[in-house]
Design an enzyme around this catalytic site. Structure first.
Site, PDB file in Angstrom:
ATOM      1  N   GLY A 190       0.951   2.365   0.171  1.00 38.45           N
ATOM      2  CA  GLY A 190       2.157   2.397  -0.322  1.00 38.45           C
ATOM      3  C   GLY A 190       2.136   0.802  -0.833  1.00 38.45           C
TER       4      GLY A 190
ATOM      5  N   CYS B 256     -10.469  -1.299   1.618  1.00 36.34           N
ATOM      6  CA  CYS B 256      -9.113  -0.998   0.827  1.00 36.34           C
ATOM      7  C   CYS B 256      -9.147  -0.117  -0.261  1.00 36.34           C
ATOM      8  CB  CYS B 256      -9.248  -2.571  -0.101  1.00 36.34           C
ATOM      9  SG  CYS B 256      -8.785  -3.972   0.819  1.00 36.34           S
TER      10      CYS B 256
ATOM     11  N   GLU C 109      -2.242   6.109   7.607  1.00 30.42           N
ATOM     12  CA  GLU C 109      -3.439   5.595   7.993  1.00 30.42           C
ATOM     13  C   GLU C 109      -2.986   4.275   8.528  1.00 30.42           C
ATOM     14  OE1 GLU C 109      -6.521   6.586   5.279  1.00 30.42           O
ATOM     15  OE2 GLU C 109      -5.537   8.762   5.334  1.00 30.42           O
TER      16      GLU C 109
HETATM   17  N1  SAH Z   1       0.311  -1.549  -2.920  1.00 28.68           N
HETATM   18  C1  SAH Z   1      -0.018  -3.031  -2.333  1.00 28.68           C
HETATM   19  C2  SAH Z   1      -0.672  -2.927  -1.077  1.00 28.68           C
HETATM   20  C3  SAH Z   1      -1.824  -1.857  -0.697  1.00 28.68           C
HETATM   21  S1  SAH Z   1      -3.110  -1.711  -1.842  1.00 28.68           S
HETATM   22  C4  SAH Z   1      -0.842  -3.628  -3.535  1.00 28.68           C
HETATM   23  O1  SAH Z   1      -1.312  -3.129  -4.527  1.00 28.68           O
HETATM   24  O2  SAH Z   1      -1.168  -4.883  -3.481  1.00 28.68           O
HETATM   25  C5  SAH Z   1      -4.208  -3.182  -0.896  1.00 28.68           C
HETATM   26  C6  SAH Z   1      -5.293  -3.733  -1.946  1.00 28.68           C
HETATM   27  O3  SAH Z   1      -6.504  -2.689  -2.157  1.00 28.68           O
HETATM   28  C7  SAH Z   1      -4.775  -4.042  -3.198  1.00 28.68           C
HETATM   29  O4  SAH Z   1      -5.365  -5.579  -3.506  1.00 28.68           O
HETATM   30  C8  SAH Z   1      -5.479  -3.185  -4.155  1.00 28.68           C
HETATM   31  O5  SAH Z   1      -5.747  -3.738  -5.479  1.00 28.68           O
HETATM   32  C9  SAH Z   1      -6.624  -2.884  -3.400  1.00 28.68           C
HETATM   33  N2  SAH Z   1      -7.719  -1.833  -3.971  1.00 28.68           N
HETATM   34  C10 SAH Z   1      -7.140  -0.410  -4.131  1.00 28.68           C
HETATM   35  N3  SAH Z   1      -7.963   0.343  -4.350  1.00 28.68           N
HETATM   36  C11 SAH Z   1      -8.978  -0.220  -4.235  1.00 28.68           C
HETATM   37  C12 SAH Z   1     -10.480   0.294  -4.145  1.00 28.68           C
HETATM   38  N4  SAH Z   1     -10.908   1.549  -4.480  1.00 28.68           N
HETATM   39  N5  SAH Z   1     -11.468  -0.856  -3.624  1.00 28.68           N
HETATM   40  C13 SAH Z   1     -11.054  -2.132  -3.274  1.00 28.68           C
HETATM   41  N6  SAH Z   1      -9.758  -2.207  -3.409  1.00 28.68           N
HETATM   42  C14 SAH Z   1      -8.964  -1.561  -3.703  1.00 28.68           C
HETATM   43 FE1  SF4 Z   2      -0.204   1.478  -4.617  1.00 24.38          FE
HETATM   44 FE2  SF4 Z   2      -2.783   1.532  -4.665  1.00 24.38          FE
HETATM   45 FE3  SF4 Z   2      -1.721   0.101  -6.666  1.00 24.38          FE
HETATM   46 FE4  SF4 Z   2      -1.683  -0.760  -4.273  1.00 24.38          FE
HETATM   47  S1  SF4 Z   2      -3.324  -0.435  -5.371  1.00 24.38           S
HETATM   48  S2  SF4 Z   2       0.084  -0.560  -5.671  1.00 24.38           S
HETATM   49  S3  SF4 Z   2      -1.275   1.158  -3.002  1.00 24.38           S
HETATM   50  S4  SF4 Z   2      -1.509   2.533  -6.373  1.00 24.38           S
END
Ligand code: SAH
Ligand code: SF4
Length: 358
Positions: free
Chosen positions: A160, A339, A93
């Site tokens: 990822g 996110c 996505e």
């Molecule tokens: N793996 C990388 C990039 C992708 S995740 C990372 O973790 O930074 C992108 C962002 O989404 C991260 O800051 C993560 O903490 C946030 N995130 C993950 N799950 C979420 C949720 N359910 N609600 C809001 N933010 C979330």
């Molecule tokens: Fe991976 Fe989601 Fe953690 Fe980002 S927030 S490192 S995408 S498991």
């Protein structure tokens, strides 16, 4: 049903690698093809400055792209989410976000799934299927640009962990920032990491100097280890050290992201620990109220988004510690494009289309 790639794909190759692949064609031919890919043409036939027999020869030997848009979902708030199908049938996505000033940001994925298993993240719960190659990462941008020509920023905050796919991501960044093609500024590109020390160290040593965001969530090590198991092998004190080195080299402010989970990481201890972690670094704290994902549980208790009161109280505590705090607006929830909500299956399946010419 799906074919593994039979012809080499050209989309994600940095110019030098493209020239190598197209040999014995002269370098200027590679430059022409490179520019056409940057413009997002959908076939070799559209490369009008190449002789027709050459276009046909290239078409026989190579593929321009390897992915297609499988489906598109739009949220009333302007967020657009693309489901993209890869050559092996895998789905990823990519999301287009619009901010208050109507600036458009492309949010791209670097892996199908994620191996880090953060307890609050939908992508994390499905585990890693595979990393994407540089073309698959670049093509997300080209697909988004085919529906919105003016994209101001790119963030690697989709599915990822970017720093576990650094060699391929570096190639994509080389293509995105090459002035002979797309020519995007590094200042407009930000990578978000769960906190992979070796990856940040590698960026500090060899670049490229893109913006960096760390998904800190909490700086309380014990709690963070339970929420984000990556902490166990990447301890916070060392993480801070490499962030410092990166900042010394690159000179930009680092973003500390924190997903806010009701009653879990908005305590006094969290603001104290966060302020201690931030001291000595130039940071902005970006708070993301947790976007609901059904059925997510932490140590036997259902995760919930915090109330407005809880959020503003936490912001105030951080600000009292002298931290600059921003709050991410809720975008794309209606289409599970916010996110941490990426990684589900779309309901409807539609025919595909490739990147269109601009
Ligand atoms: N793996 C990388 C990039 C992708 S995740 C990372 O973790 O930074 C992108 C962002 O989404 C991260 O800051 C993560 O903490 C946030 N995130 C993950 N799950 C979420 C949720 N359910 N609600 C809001 N933010 C979330
Ligand atoms: Fe991976 Fe989601 Fe953690 Fe980002 S927030 S490192 S995408 S498991």
């Amino acid at each position: 049903m799906y074919h593994t790639q039979v012809k080499p794909v050209l989309s994600g190759l940095p110019l030098e690698a493209l020239a190598e692949t197209l040999k014995p064609l002269p370098k200027f031919r590679a430059e022409q093809v490179f520019r056409w890919i940057a413009r997002g043409v959908s076939s070799f036939q559209e490369m009008t400055n190449l002789a027709i027999p050459l276009r046909e020869d290239l078409e026989r030997r190579f593929s321009l792209y390897s992915s297609v848009i499988a489906e598109r979902a739009e949220d009333p708030d302007g967020t657009v989410k693309l489901y993209i199908r890869l050559h092996d049938g895998e789905r990823i996505e990519a999301v287009l976000l619009t901010d208050g000033e109507r600036r458009k940001t492309a949010c791209l994925s670097t892996q199908a799934g994620c191996p880090l298993g953060c307890v609050f993240c939908k992508t994390g719960t499905r585990g890693l299927t595979r990393s994407l190659d540089s073309g698959e990462i670049l093509e997300q941008f080209l697909h988004l640009r085919s529906i919105e020509p003016e994209i101001a920023n790119i963030v690697f905050m989709g599915m990822g962990e970017p720093l576990l796919n650094l060699p391929e991501l570096r190639k994509t960044l080389a293509v995105l920032t090459d002035s002979r093609g797309l020519g995007l500024s590094k200042r407009r590109i930000t990578l978000s990491t769960g906190g992979i020390i070796a990856g940040i160290r590698s960026l500090a040593a060899a670049g490229p100097e893109v913006g960096l965001a760390l998904s800190l969530t909490t700086a309380d090590s014990a709690l963070r280890s339970r929420l984000m198991p990556v902490t166990l092998s990447n301890p916070l004190p060392y993480l801070k050290e490499v962030l410092y080195d990166y900042q010394q080299r690159q000179g930009r402010r680092i973003t500390l992201e924190a997903v806010l989970l009701e009653g879990i990481n908005t305590r006094q201890e969290d603001s104290d620990a966060l302020a201690a972690f931030a001291s000595g670094l130039e940071v902005v704290v970006n708070l993301i109220p947790w976007n609901p994902v059904e059925g997510m549980v932490f140590e036997g208790r259902a995760l919930r988004e915090p109330s407005e009161r809880e959020i503003t109280a936490y912001i105030r505590r951080l600000e009292r510690r002298g931290l600059k705090v921003t709050r991410r607006r809720r975008k794309g929830r209606g289409i599970a494009g916010a996110c941490g909500q990426l990684g589900g299956a779309p309901e409807v399946r539609q025919p595909c289309s490739g990147p269109e010419a601009d």
